[in-house]
Scaffold this motif. Sequence first.
Motif, PDB file in Angstrom:
ATOM      1  N   GLN A  38      -0.083 -16.665 -47.163  1.00 38.09           N
ATOM      2  CA  GLN A  38      -0.560 -15.900 -48.156  1.00 38.09           C
ATOM      3  C   GLN A  38      -2.060 -16.763 -48.475  1.00 38.09           C
ATOM      4  O   GLN A  38      -1.701 -17.673 -49.428  1.00 38.09           O
ATOM      5  N   ALA A  39      -3.252 -16.275 -48.049  1.00 38.17           N
ATOM      6  CA  ALA A  39      -4.460 -16.759 -48.798  1.00 38.17           C
ATOM      7  C   ALA A  39      -4.843 -15.988 -49.777  1.00 38.17           C
ATOM      8  O   ALA A  39      -4.758 -14.941 -49.701  1.00 38.17           O
ATOM      9  N   PRO A  40      -5.781 -16.520 -50.668  1.00 36.23           N
ATOM     10  CA  PRO A  40      -6.150 -15.631 -51.840  1.00 36.23           C
ATOM     11  C   PRO A  40      -6.892 -14.312 -51.425  1.00 36.23           C
ATOM     12  O   PRO A  40      -7.721 -14.330 -50.660  1.00 36.23           O
ATOM     13  N   GLY A  41      -6.443 -13.318 -52.009  1.00 35.61           N
ATOM     14  CA  GLY A  41      -6.998 -12.025 -51.709  1.00 35.61           C
ATOM     15  C   GLY A  41      -6.711 -11.135 -50.471  1.00 35.61           C
ATOM     16  O   GLY A  41      -7.098 -10.359 -49.911  1.00 35.61           O
ATOM     17  N   LYS A  42      -5.511 -12.006 -49.678  1.00 35.57           N
ATOM     18  CA  LYS A  42      -5.329 -11.622 -48.332  1.00 35.57           C
ATOM     19  C   LYS A  42      -3.661 -11.169 -48.224  1.00 35.57           C
ATOM     20  O   LYS A  42      -3.005 -11.785 -49.232  1.00 35.57           O
ATOM     21  N   GLU A  43      -3.250 -10.312 -47.237  1.00 37.24           N
ATOM     22  CA  GLU A  43      -2.069 -10.076 -47.156  1.00 37.24           C
ATOM     23  C   GLU A  43      -1.170 -11.235 -46.639  1.00 37.24           C
ATOM     24  O   GLU A  43      -1.683 -12.075 -45.946  1.00 37.24           O
ATOM     25  N   ARG A  44       0.244 -11.292 -47.004  1.00 39.42           N
ATOM     26  CA  ARG A  44       0.877 -12.320 -46.368  1.00 39.42           C
ATOM     27  C   ARG A  44       0.928 -12.109 -44.812  1.00 39.42           C
ATOM     28  O   ARG A  44       1.340 -10.895 -44.550  1.00 39.42           O
ATOM     29  N   GLU A  45       0.744 -13.112 -44.149  1.00 39.75           N
ATOM     30  CA  GLU A  45       0.885 -12.876 -42.764  1.00 39.75           C
ATOM     31  C   GLU A  45       2.032 -13.868 -42.038  1.00 39.75           C
ATOM     32  O   GLU A  45       2.181 -14.954 -42.521  1.00 39.75           O
ATOM     33  N   PHE A  46       2.400 -13.480 -40.978  1.00 35.26           N
ATOM     34  CA  PHE A  46       3.411 -14.069 -40.261  1.00 35.26           C
ATOM     35  C   PHE A  46       2.813 -15.246 -39.397  1.00 35.26           C
ATOM     36  O   PHE A  46       1.743 -15.314 -39.067  1.00 35.26           O
ATOM     37  N   VAL A  47       3.376 -16.642 -39.512  1.00 36.93           N
ATOM     38  CA  VAL A  47       3.160 -17.589 -38.886  1.00 36.93           C
ATOM     39  C   VAL A  47       3.925 -18.015 -37.739  1.00 36.93           C
ATOM     40  O   VAL A  47       3.328 -18.481 -36.617  1.00 36.93           O
ATOM     41  N   ALA A  48       5.417 -18.108 -38.125  1.00 39.99           N
ATOM     42  CA  ALA A  48       6.210 -18.525 -36.949  1.00 39.99           C
ATOM     43  C   ALA A  48       7.691 -18.148 -37.360  1.00 39.99           C
ATOM     44  O   ALA A  48       7.913 -18.114 -38.470  1.00 39.99           O
ATOM     45  N   ALA A  49       8.578 -17.860 -36.215  1.00 41.74           N
ATOM     46  CA  ALA A  49       9.804 -17.780 -36.495  1.00 41.74           C
ATOM     47  C   ALA A  49      10.493 -18.479 -35.424  1.00 41.74           C
ATOM     48  O   ALA A  49      10.246 -18.740 -34.467  1.00 41.74           O
ATOM     49  N   ILE A  50      12.168 -18.656 -35.789  1.00 39.32           N
ATOM     50  CA  ILE A  50      12.968 -19.227 -34.728  1.00 39.32           C
ATOM     51  C   ILE A  50      14.320 -18.697 -34.959  1.00 39.32           C
ATOM     52  O   ILE A  50      14.734 -18.353 -35.887  1.00 39.32           O
ATOM     53  N   SER A  51      15.057 -18.663 -33.803  1.00 38.04           N
ATOM     54  CA  SER A  51      16.296 -18.166 -33.490  1.00 38.04           C
ATOM     55  C   SER A  51      17.468 -18.971 -34.164  1.00 38.04           C
ATOM     56  O   SER A  51      17.232 -19.817 -34.484  1.00 38.04           O
ATOM     57  N   PHE A  52      18.403 -18.418 -34.169  1.00 34.00           N
ATOM     58  CA  PHE A  52      19.656 -19.035 -34.697  1.00 34.00           C
ATOM     59  C   PHE A  52      19.608 -20.514 -34.125  1.00 34.00           C
ATOM     60  O   PHE A  52      19.929 -21.511 -34.908  1.00 34.00           O
ATOM     61  N   SER A  53      19.669 -20.451 -32.972  1.00 29.10           N
ATOM     62  CA  SER A  53      19.883 -21.783 -32.113  1.00 29.10           C
ATOM     63  C   SER A  53      18.690 -22.626 -31.829  1.00 29.10           C
ATOM     64  O   SER A  53      18.650 -23.941 -31.889  1.00 29.10           O
ATOM     65  N   GLY A  54      17.585 -22.062 -32.299  1.00 32.00           N
ATOM     66  CA  GLY A  54      16.354 -22.982 -32.102  1.00 32.00           C
ATOM     67  C   GLY A  54      15.520 -22.847 -30.914  1.00 32.00           C
ATOM     68  O   GLY A  54      14.482 -23.297 -30.606  1.00 32.00           O
TER      69      GLY A  54
END
Length: 123
Positions: A38-54
Amino acid sequence: VQLQASGGGLVQAGGFLRLSCAASGRTFSRYIMGWFRQAPGKEREFVAAISFSGVNTYYGDSVKGRFTISRDNAKNTVYLQMNSLKPEDTAVYYCAAAARTYSSITKGDYDYWGQGTQVTVSS
């Protein structure tokens, strides 16, 4: 689950940082893990995700090819390797955990959040 993010700092454009997120509890491997920013004045945005096992990873369009998410279930830790950093990557970075079957890019699907770590990229 309690999450503690670390590794942020000040870096020049083109540089790199590695964020870590340590989780408490013995069920870390049952959670989908994600990074948001989340940058100042902006919405929180998705960067990355990972599954259980990777095995399965997902990235936001703005970081594809530059950032890598990984996890070590034995250490209850998820990482975000950030390369070729740009000034527009400047934000507070949050790790999050989701008790769900499939990875998600939606912040509302995540149940637990860390406190955030500041990343500042100078031009």
